[in-house]
Design a protein around this motif. Structure first.
Motif, PDB file in Angstrom:
ATOM      1  N   PRO A 193       0.726  -1.064   0.130  1.00 47.62           N
ATOM      2  CA  PRO A 193       0.069  -0.002   0.213  1.00 47.62           C
ATOM      3  C   PRO A 193       0.989   1.231  -0.080  1.00 47.62           C
ATOM      4  N   ASP A 194       1.830   1.194   0.757  1.00 48.10           N
ATOM      5  CA  ASP A 194       2.542   2.639   0.734  1.00 48.10           C
ATOM      6  C   ASP A 194       3.446   2.727  -0.625  1.00 48.10           C
ATOM      7  N   LEU A 195       3.747   1.694  -1.249  1.00 48.73           N
ATOM      8  CA  LEU A 195       4.232   1.997  -2.630  1.00 48.73           C
ATOM      9  C   LEU A 195       3.243   2.467  -3.499  1.00 48.73           C
ATOM     10  N   GLN A 196       2.193   1.641  -3.397  1.00 48.13           N
ATOM     11  CA  GLN A 196       1.002   2.249  -4.445  1.00 48.13           C
ATOM     12  C   GLN A 196       0.743   3.699  -4.107  1.00 48.13           C
ATOM     13  N   LYS A 197       0.850   4.266  -2.736  1.00 49.53           N
ATOM     14  CA  LYS A 197       0.561   5.693  -2.509  1.00 49.53           C
ATOM     15  C   LYS A 197       1.617   6.498  -3.314  1.00 49.53           C
ATOM     16  N   GLN A 198       2.785   5.994  -3.172  1.00 53.44           N
ATOM     17  CA  GLN A 198       4.058   6.858  -3.773  1.00 53.44           C
ATOM     18  C   GLN A 198       3.640   6.959  -5.301  1.00 53.44           C
ATOM     19  N   VAL A 201       2.922  10.398  -8.068  1.00 54.48           N
ATOM     20  CA  VAL A 201       3.909  10.881  -9.199  1.00 54.48           C
ATOM     21  C   VAL A 201       3.443  12.077 -10.034  1.00 54.48           C
ATOM     22  N   VAL A 202       2.263  11.692 -10.767  1.00 54.31           N
ATOM     23  CA  VAL A 202       1.529  12.829 -11.649  1.00 54.31           C
ATOM     24  C   VAL A 202       1.344  14.061 -10.848  1.00 54.31           C
ATOM     25  N   ALA A 250       5.110  11.138 -21.854  1.00 54.26           N
ATOM     26  CA  ALA A 250       5.273  10.070 -20.698  1.00 54.26           C
ATOM     27  C   ALA A 250       4.240  10.052 -19.292  1.00 54.26           C
ATOM     28  N   VAL A 251       3.768  11.209 -19.022  1.00 54.88           N
ATOM     29  CA  VAL A 251       2.609  11.223 -18.114  1.00 54.88           C
ATOM     30  C   VAL A 251       1.237  10.134 -18.525  1.00 54.88           C
ATOM     31  N   SER A 252       1.101  10.585 -19.711  1.00 53.37           N
ATOM     32  CA  SER A 252      -0.243   9.705 -20.461  1.00 53.37           C
ATOM     33  C   SER A 252       0.140   8.365 -20.468  1.00 53.37           C
ATOM     34  N   ARG A 253       1.486   7.803 -20.629  1.00 55.97           N
ATOM     35  CA  ARG A 253       1.741   6.478 -20.734  1.00 55.97           C
ATOM     36  C   ARG A 253       1.842   5.803 -19.180  1.00 55.97           C
ATOM     37  N   PHE A 254       2.270   6.784 -18.499  1.00 58.29           N
ATOM     38  CA  PHE A 254       2.392   6.257 -17.047  1.00 58.29           C
ATOM     39  C   PHE A 254       0.995   6.087 -16.439  1.00 58.29           C
ATOM     40  N   ILE A 255      -0.065   6.794 -16.821  1.00 58.80           N
ATOM     41  CA  ILE A 255      -1.480   6.749 -16.340  1.00 58.80           C
ATOM     42  C   ILE A 255      -2.148   5.505 -16.896  1.00 58.80           C
ATOM     43  N   GLU A 256      -1.902   5.279 -18.221  1.00 56.86           N
ATOM     44  CA  GLU A 256      -2.195   4.082 -18.892  1.00 56.86           C
ATOM     45  C   GLU A 256      -1.485   2.935 -18.227  1.00 56.86           C
ATOM     46  N   CYS A 257      -0.361   2.910 -17.688  1.00 54.80           N
ATOM     47  CA  CYS A 257       0.192   1.788 -16.966  1.00 54.80           C
ATOM     48  C   CYS A 257      -0.516   1.353 -15.877  1.00 54.80           C
ATOM     49  N   ILE A 258      -0.559   2.582 -14.828  1.00 56.31           N
ATOM     50  CA  ILE A 258      -1.231   2.394 -13.448  1.00 56.31           C
ATOM     51  C   ILE A 258      -2.559   2.052 -13.689  1.00 56.31           C
ATOM     52  N   SER A 259      -3.225   2.418 -14.612  1.00 53.34           N
ATOM     53  CA  SER A 259      -4.640   2.060 -14.719  1.00 53.34           C
ATOM     54  C   SER A 259      -4.945   0.521 -15.130  1.00 53.34           C
ATOM     55  N   SER A 260      -4.206   0.211 -16.071  1.00 55.02           N
ATOM     56  CA  SER A 260      -4.326  -1.134 -16.415  1.00 55.02           C
ATOM     57  C   SER A 260      -3.749  -2.075 -15.332  1.00 55.02           C
ATOM     58  N   ALA A 261      -2.680  -1.574 -14.260  1.00 49.66           N
ATOM     59  CA  ALA A 261      -2.228  -2.245 -13.155  1.00 49.66           C
ATOM     60  C   ALA A 261      -3.325  -2.277 -11.927  1.00 49.66           C
ATOM     61  N   ARG A 262      -4.423  -1.241 -12.177  1.00 50.83           N
ATOM     62  CA  ARG A 262      -5.458  -0.988 -11.010  1.00 50.83           C
ATOM     63  C   ARG A 262      -4.666  -0.805  -9.713  1.00 50.83           C
ATOM     64  N   VAL A 263      -4.008   0.341  -9.887  1.00 50.00           N
ATOM     65  CA  VAL A 263      -3.240   0.982  -8.533  1.00 50.00           C
ATOM     66  C   VAL A 263      -4.373   1.907  -7.863  1.00 50.00           C
ATOM     67  N   GLN A 264      -4.328   1.673  -6.475  1.00 50.76           N
ATOM     68  CA  GLN A 264      -5.533   2.243  -5.841  1.00 50.76           C
ATOM     69  C   GLN A 264      -5.263   3.659  -5.872  1.00 50.76           C
ATOM     70  N   ILE A 277      -7.266  12.311  -6.639  1.00 49.03           N
ATOM     71  CA  ILE A 277      -6.033  11.990  -7.701  1.00 49.03           C
ATOM     72  C   ILE A 277      -6.764  11.489  -9.023  1.00 49.03           C
ATOM     73  N   LYS A 278      -7.970  10.937  -8.900  1.00 48.54           N
ATOM     74  CA  LYS A 278      -8.613  10.479 -10.249  1.00 48.54           C
ATOM     75  C   LYS A 278      -8.874  11.572 -10.867  1.00 48.54           C
ATOM     76  N   ARG A 279      -9.372  12.466 -10.273  1.00 47.48           N
ATOM     77  CA  ARG A 279     -10.103  13.783 -11.025  1.00 47.48           C
ATOM     78  C   ARG A 279      -8.739  14.500 -11.422  1.00 47.48           C
ATOM     79  N   SER A 280      -7.670  14.452 -10.834  1.00 42.08           N
ATOM     80  CA  SER A 280      -6.618  15.173 -11.186  1.00 42.08           C
ATOM     81  C   SER A 280      -5.848  14.557 -12.523  1.00 42.08           C
ATOM     82  N   LEU A 281      -5.809  13.178 -12.513  1.00 40.12           N
ATOM     83  CA  LEU A 281      -5.428  12.520 -13.623  1.00 40.12           C
ATOM     84  C   LEU A 281      -6.135  12.709 -14.784  1.00 40.12           C
ATOM     85  N   LEU A 282      -7.507  12.715 -14.583  1.00 39.87           N
ATOM     86  CA  LEU A 282      -8.418  12.862 -15.626  1.00 39.87           C
ATOM     87  C   LEU A 282      -8.517  14.305 -16.212  1.00 39.87           C
ATOM     88  N   ASP A 283      -8.276  15.190 -15.357  1.00 35.67           N
ATOM     89  CA  ASP A 283      -8.032  16.666 -16.033  1.00 35.67           C
ATOM     90  C   ASP A 283      -6.848  16.611 -16.784  1.00 35.67           C
TER      91      ASP A 283
END
Length: 1291
Positions: free
Chosen positions: A703-708, A712-713, A733-747, A752-758
């Motif tokens: 959980p602590d690593l998921q929080k870190q 990032v973004v 790079a940030v768009s690809r990062f968001i795609e990767c953590i979304s596929s990995a279902r990071v909590q 943060i969800k609204r921030s990433l969507l913006d």
């Protein structure tokens, strides 16, 4: 397996090794040993014989076919005694040039080629006498052939077949004198007439002849005529050779090298002491005169090159006396500005320096020298294989003990001249030179000089070489140091006791990469470091290399897999292969060599993602690979390499999930906020890729690593790292990062969800297409992962937001929103799907306001429209009514929108940008066709549902075929195939290939059968189900698709696209399309009932009517008609000819009226000329129309019309009364039609009267033809009008 490092010699993987020993083997049974030795000798002879036979077969396999041709050409030359056809010389030379890198293939044939050719040179010189003018015309073509063999095989292999009788010496000198005054007519090699080649061949001939074992004065017949006194004075023959050679030393061509070789043989003779001293004095003058003149510079190069050759072949006793003076000149010249500007001069000076050092240090046996492996083939073998292995093991053991203590070396006292220290210093400075050729020569010089020094002195040289690897030194010093270490190792001068000092710097050199602005340097250093490792493998025994190989292997394989340059990857792999092959058993060595072979490493992507992953499974390679990627590649200056490194890092995660989750991610996270753009970009990508890889392999992050990771973004945005230089690549790079953590279902938290969507919304509005593409891919993963439904708090306006942006004035917003709609899940599209599809369809059309038009927005709208259709039809959540309505909408609205998109021919300063829309439309039509055919009437079984489709009156419930017509009928299939075929015959190669392949997939789809295609069998014959068909090649595709002109339902589509190609400016495309059309018209086809010309004429008239006033189609159509008229097409169709001509005239009346398009006017006038010449009543109307252009306001148009009128009157005299024909031709030929417009009008009226045409009707025609033009030109200045015409025509 084949490895060829770019710097060092090719590695040999398979070679028989035989140990040749000179001593006798002690044995209790000497006779038995002797007998076994004899058997081994006999066996060796048999193997050598077999090898020779196989070599001959190999040579014949690759050279036999060409050898027959060469042999026949040579036979003609030899039988005639001269070259009768110069083309045979060029044929032979072109064949020989193919073997530049494989000259050994020619060596078995050299004697049969060289000897007879040189015999011709010698015999003709004797017959015609050297003073004859004809001698050179015979010799020069022969010398071209000989010199081509010299360039391929080298002079050493060729010169041994030259004749070398004593009597030939004077003859060759006379020939050289004859050639000396001739000048080459051209500097182009393929146009050479043989002057340069003849000089080079004769100089090489003298190179052999001056070695006669007699005093040259005794064979010089001119000595008596010149009052030669004898003694130390050189005879006149030698003086002539020296005079010519000195002149050639000033030449920029190969004669300079040849004359240097000749002088090295001549002046080192025992009877040439005086001549040698005189030449040395001359070189002193040349080397002391530091002039900037070009001729003097070439002379300086020649003098130094000659001294280099002399010091290679000369006797030390003779050369020692002149060394002080030459060394002073050499050292002074090396420090001059002249040498600083000339790398070639510095190379020669370094080479001369090392050979001076070799003369000063006599050869001696060095007991301290490492005795490495030796291979003797065909020597006297007196021991069996077991004895050889035992001997090698014993010697290896002894050497290992000796080298442990340097004090055990018992060396004789050695007097080293003071000049040697200066020589070594110059060679060491040469290792720092800016040019590779100089460093390479200096490295070889260091090796040669060191081989004649004591161990202590050699150790000092090694220390000096190692100083070159200081961080303060440049890349040239590192490269030179690596070359020197390799030379020392190859010669056995680098002892294993020094490995602890050498190996660390070699490892550093393997990873040498220094950033210089937007790029880096160091590939040559890494290549040379691999050469050092390669030399180690060849020079040392396994006992000495075992621990060293364990240190070097991970670094070599790391470079082989992850270096940016292909030559470095291959060099490192070759070095590893050499060590594995020569150093005995190495763990997994063969498997690694097979994985990292020459061809597998040619692709950087394959090396990173496949070869490295395969090797990482073996012990000892995973962590070096990870360290290499983290330390050097994630922060590399090359953006594409950083992206590849991130993917490579994620592909290694499966081998140690815990290490990657704890250590690798922990190292990368702080780097995402680095001040270095390259580091934070690479780290951001790498974190995302590694998180995704861990998820795919079942690893759950703490959980602590998921929080870190989730922070990032926001941290990047807080640091404002999107601003300034590099902001765009960080957004990707940030768009690809968001795609990767979304596929990995990071909590993530809601904030943060609204921030990433913006963030994704902002990236979708960015004008950069790559950023938009990355944001769309991220949005596709983000929404299903983190947004439960469209009504979720804070996320309920996503669909409406993108719909509103479809009409946004910002074109970037329109582009991104169209793509975004194409990746939304069904739950975001299901409610208002009709509105979404309707607005996307509207966005596919060309905007009314020219300032708002954007082709990229239309391309994305087409892609988004098709994607939305696929998403809506893939789910089963519709009600029956909605499902029916959806498919009907796709059939009636979406398909028609895509058909309209195929007519997008927009252009801007980038060219035919509408082709991008047409490409997307072709793909969309194919996919929507599959949607409709896959569904058919599946699920539409009840009568009420069928009534919704509107055809219940004709519906038979038992007739499944009729039910299928509701969604995809014959009309739509015809329109689909015809539209794609039209694109397949137009002018763009890429689009033709794309359309042909799409049609191929539709016809031969094995999972979805597309029904109701008319003439399907014929289409499948024209477009077969085969791969690698060259649809983009006009000569292949046009003859196939033009067969559809015989099918009425497709012919109009084909001709509407074909005319574009025939009227194209590109000559090759125009010829291919026109020839295919003519071939079709001349062929016989049983399937075509009517005349092909008849059908084609109707189709062309249809094109003229359909595309009226559309110059994009009309102009090439008129050019097509002109081309066909010139081939006598359409002129012999009886009644149809008149019908076609009337239709064309009607079209010309509309198209040419008021036109300012010069190409259209030219084509129209030419067509009027052809129609005026036909024996039909329509010719008078065409002729009258043609005469109106004699009064056109553009002078060039008037002139062109006059030429056509003249041709018409000559071909069809019936248009004018016979008694007035001569007068009409006189009016046309004597009038200056591109002169005064008033005169042209007067003469045209006179011509009209002569031709018995009604002047009133003609005047009305004149006014009607030019009214539109006159209204636009109120000034009446025809020159101004003409300049506007020129401007509009693009001149």
């Amino acid at each position: 397996m084949k490895f060829g490092p770019s710097v060092y010699p090719r590695a040999t993987t398979k070679k028989r090794k035989y140990q040749n020993t000179s001593g006798k083997i002690k044995s209790n049974n000497g006779d038995r040993v002797e007998e076994s030795s004899k058997k081994m000798e006999e066996k060796l002879k048999m193997e050598v014989s077999e090898d020779t036979d196989s070599k001959e077969c190999f040579l014949q396999r690759y050279f036999l076919q060409e050898w027959k041709l060469v042999k026949s050409l040579l036979h003609d030359i030899i039988s005639n005694g001269r070259v009768s056809d110069i083309s045979s010389v060029h044929k032979i030379r072109s064949i020989m040039d193919k073997y530049q890198e494989q000259g050994q293939l020619l060596e078995p044939y050299l004697e049969s080629m060289i000897s007879p050719l040189m015999s011709i040179v010698r015999s003709k010189a004797v017959e015609l006498a050297a003073a004859s003018e004809d001698i050179l015309e015979v010799i020069k073509p022969v010398c071209i052939i000989i010199y081509s063999l010299v360039t391929v095989c080298g002079y050493k292999a060729v010169v041994k077949f030259f004749p070398h009788q004593v009597s030939d010496l004077e003859l060759a000198v006379s020939l050289l004198e004859k050639c000396h005054n001739t000048q080459a007519g051209t500097s182009l090699r393929h146009e050479s007439t043989g002057e340069m080649e003849a000089k080079c061949v004769i100089l090489l001939w003298l190179y052999i002849l001056v070695l006669v074992p007699f005093d040259i004065a005794s064979v010089d017949t001119s000595a008596g005529d010149n009052n030669y006194a004898g003694g130390d004075e050189p005879p006149p023959l030698v003086l002539r050779i020296l005079e010519f050679s000195k002149d050639y030393l000033s030449n920029a061509g190969p004669m300079r090298t040849m004359s240097g070789l000749l002088l090295s043989r001549l002046l080192t003779r025992p009877d040439m002491t005086k001549a040698f001293t005189s030449f040395v004095d001359w070189t002193h003058e040349v080397m002391s005169c530091l002039s900037n003149d070009v001729v003097n510079h070439f002379q300086l190069l020649g003098a130094v090159e000659a001294l280099v050759a002399i010091f290679k072949n000369g006797s030390p006793k003779v050369l020692l006396s002149v060394i002080p003076g030459i060394w002073n000149d050499t050292s002074a010249l090396m420090k001059s500005n002249t040498a600083a500007r000339s790398p070639l001069l510095r190379k020669y000076l370094v080479k001369l320096t090392q050979r001076i050092g070799m003369i000063c240090l006599p050869p001696r046996h060095q007991p301290w020298r490492y005795v490495g492996r030796t291979s003797m083939l065909g020597g006297h073998i007196t021991v069996d294989r077991i004895g050889v292995n035992q001997y090698n093991d014993d010697r290896n053991s002894d050497l290992s003990n000796i080298y442990q203590d340097p004090n055990c070396h018992e060396e004789d006292d050695m007097d080293v001249p003071d000049i040697v220290e200066e020589i070594i210093e110059l060679l060491l400075s040469g290792l720092r030179d800016t040019d590779t050729v100089v460093r390479w020569s200096a490295a070889k010089g260091i090796g040669r000089v060191t081989s004649r020094l004591t161990y202590l002195l050699s150790d000092e040289i090694l220390s000096s070489v190692l100083e070159l690897f200081s961080p303060s030194e440049g890349d040239g010093s590192w490269h030179g140091g690596c070359l020197a270490l390799a030379e020392l190792a190859r010669r056995g001068l680098l002892l294993p006791i020094s490995f602890h000092k050498v190996i660390p710097v070699v490892i550093k050199a393997l990873h040498y990469d220094i950033r210089r602005g937007p790029h880096s340097i160091g590939s040559h250093v890494r290549d040379a470091a691999a050469y050092v490792c390669w030399a180690f493998g060849r020079a040392y025994y396994h006992a000495d290399m075992k621990s060293i190989l364990q240190q070097l292997a991970p670094h070599l394989i790391t470079v082989a897999c992850y270096d940016r340059e292909v030559n470095c990857r291959r060099a490192a792999a070759a070095a590893f292969q050499e060590n594995v092959g020569r150093q005995g058993n190495y763990p997994h060595g063969i498997d690694i060599v097979n994985a990292a072979d020459y061809f597998a490493l040619s692709s950087r992507t394959n090396s990173y993602l496949h070869v490295a992953v395969c090797i990482a499974q073996y012990d000892g390679y995973l962590h070096p690979f990870v360290d290499e990627l983290l330390s050097y590649k994630i922060c590399h200056w090359d953006k594409s390499l950083r992206e590849l490194a991130a993917n490579a890092l994620s592909s290694l995660a499966k081998y140690d999930l815990g290490h990657f989750a704890s250590t690798v991610v922990g190292k990368l996270l702080p780097c995402t906020l680095s001040s270095d753009l390259c580091m934070r970009h690479g780290a951001t990508l790498a974190v995302g890729e590694v998180i995704l890889a861990l998820h795919e392999h079942g690893s759950v992050l703490p959980p602590d690593l998921q929080k870190q990771v989730a922070g990032v973004v926001p941290a990047i945005e807080k640091a404002r790292l999107y601003r300034g230089k590099g902001g765009e690549i960080m957004r990707s790079a940030v768009s690809r990062f968001i795609e990767c953590i979304s596929s990995a279902r990071v909590q993530l938290t809601d904030k943060i969800k609204r921030s990433l969507l913006d963030t994704l919304h902002e990236n979708l509005r960015h004008p950069n297409s790559q950023i938009q593409g990355a944001a769309v891919a991220a949005l596709k993963s983000f929404i299903p992962a983190y947004i439960a439904s469209p009504e979720s708090k804070g996320f309920n306006a996503i669909t409406s937001r993108y719909l509103d942006q479809l009409t946004d004035p910002n074109v970037a917003a329109r582009r991104g929103s169209a793509l975004a709609l194409g990746v939304l899940p069904f739950k975001f599209l299901g409610e208002g799907w009709k509105d979404i599809l309707r607005k996307l369809s509207a966005a596919c059309e060309i905007e009314d306001n020219p300032e708002e038009r954007d082709v990229e927005a239309r391309v994305n709208a087409v892609k988004g429209l098709v994607s939305v259709c696929e998403i809506l039809t893939e789910t089963q959540d519709h009600s029956h009514e909605e499902c029916i309505s959806l498919y009907v909408f796709i059939k009636n609205e979406v398909m028609q929108t895509l058909f309209k998109a195929l007519d997008d021919y927009s252009k801007d300063n980038r060219g035919d940008v509408g082709s991008w829309v047409r490409e997307a439309a072709i793909d969309g039509l194919e996919r929507c066709t599959y949607i409709l055919c896959k569904r058919g009437l599946k699920g539409f079984s009840s009568k009420s549902e069928q009534m919704e489709l509107g055809s219940v009156a004709q519906l038979d419930e038992k007739d499944v075929t009729n039910q299928m017509n509701f969604l995809f009928d014959e009309n739509m299939a015809t329109c689909l195939v015809g539209s794609i075929v039209k694109q397949a015959v137009e002018k763009m190669d890429k689009l033709r290939e794309l359309a042909a392949k799409a049609l191929q997939r539709i016809l031969h789809n094995k999972s979805i059968f597309v029904r109701y295609i008319p003439h399907r069998e014929r289409l499948e014959q024209i477009v077969p189900d085969k791969e690698d068909l060259k649809w983009g090649v006009p000569t292949f595709s046009y003859p196939r698709f033009l067969q559809l002109l015989g099918i009425s339902c497709y012919s109009k589509y084909v001709i509407s696209g074909l005319v574009i190609s025939i009227g194209e400016l590109q000559d090759s495309l125009r010829k291919a399309s026109l020839s295919a059309l003519l071939e079709f018209l001349q062929s016989t086809d049983e399937n075509v009932d009517d005349s092909k010309e008849y059908n084609l004429s109707n189709d062309i008239l249809w094109v003229l009517r359909k595309y009226r006033k559309c110059d994009r189609v009309v102009v090439p159509t008129l050019k097509t008609i002109e081309n066909l008229f010139s081939k006598k097409i359409f002129l012999n169709m009886e009644a149809q000819t008149a019908v076609f001509c009337v239709g064309v005239l009607d079209a010309l009346n509309i198209e040419l009226k008021g036109s300012k398009d010069f190409k259209k006017l030219y084509a129209g006038i030419a067509i009027l000329g052809y129609i005026s010449s036909v024996p039909e009543q329509i010719n008078i109307q065409a002729f009258s129309h043609l005469l109106t252009f004699l009064t056109h306001r553009f002078p060039k148009v008037r002139k062109e019309a006059a030429e056509q009128v003249y041709l018409v009157l000559e071909q069809n005299g019936a248009l004018v009364p016979e008694d007035k024909l001569e007068k009409a031709l006189e009016i046309i030929s004597e009038t200056c039609w591109d002169g005064d417009a008033a005169e042209a009008t007067e003469k045209s009226l006179e011509l009209c009267t002569t031709c018995n045409l009604d002047i009133g009707t003609f005047s009305e025609a004149i006014v009607g033809t030019s009214r539109g033009v006159v209204e636009q030109a109120p000034t009446g200045d025809e020159n101004a009008s003409y300049s506007s015409l020129v401007g509009s025509a693009g001149f």
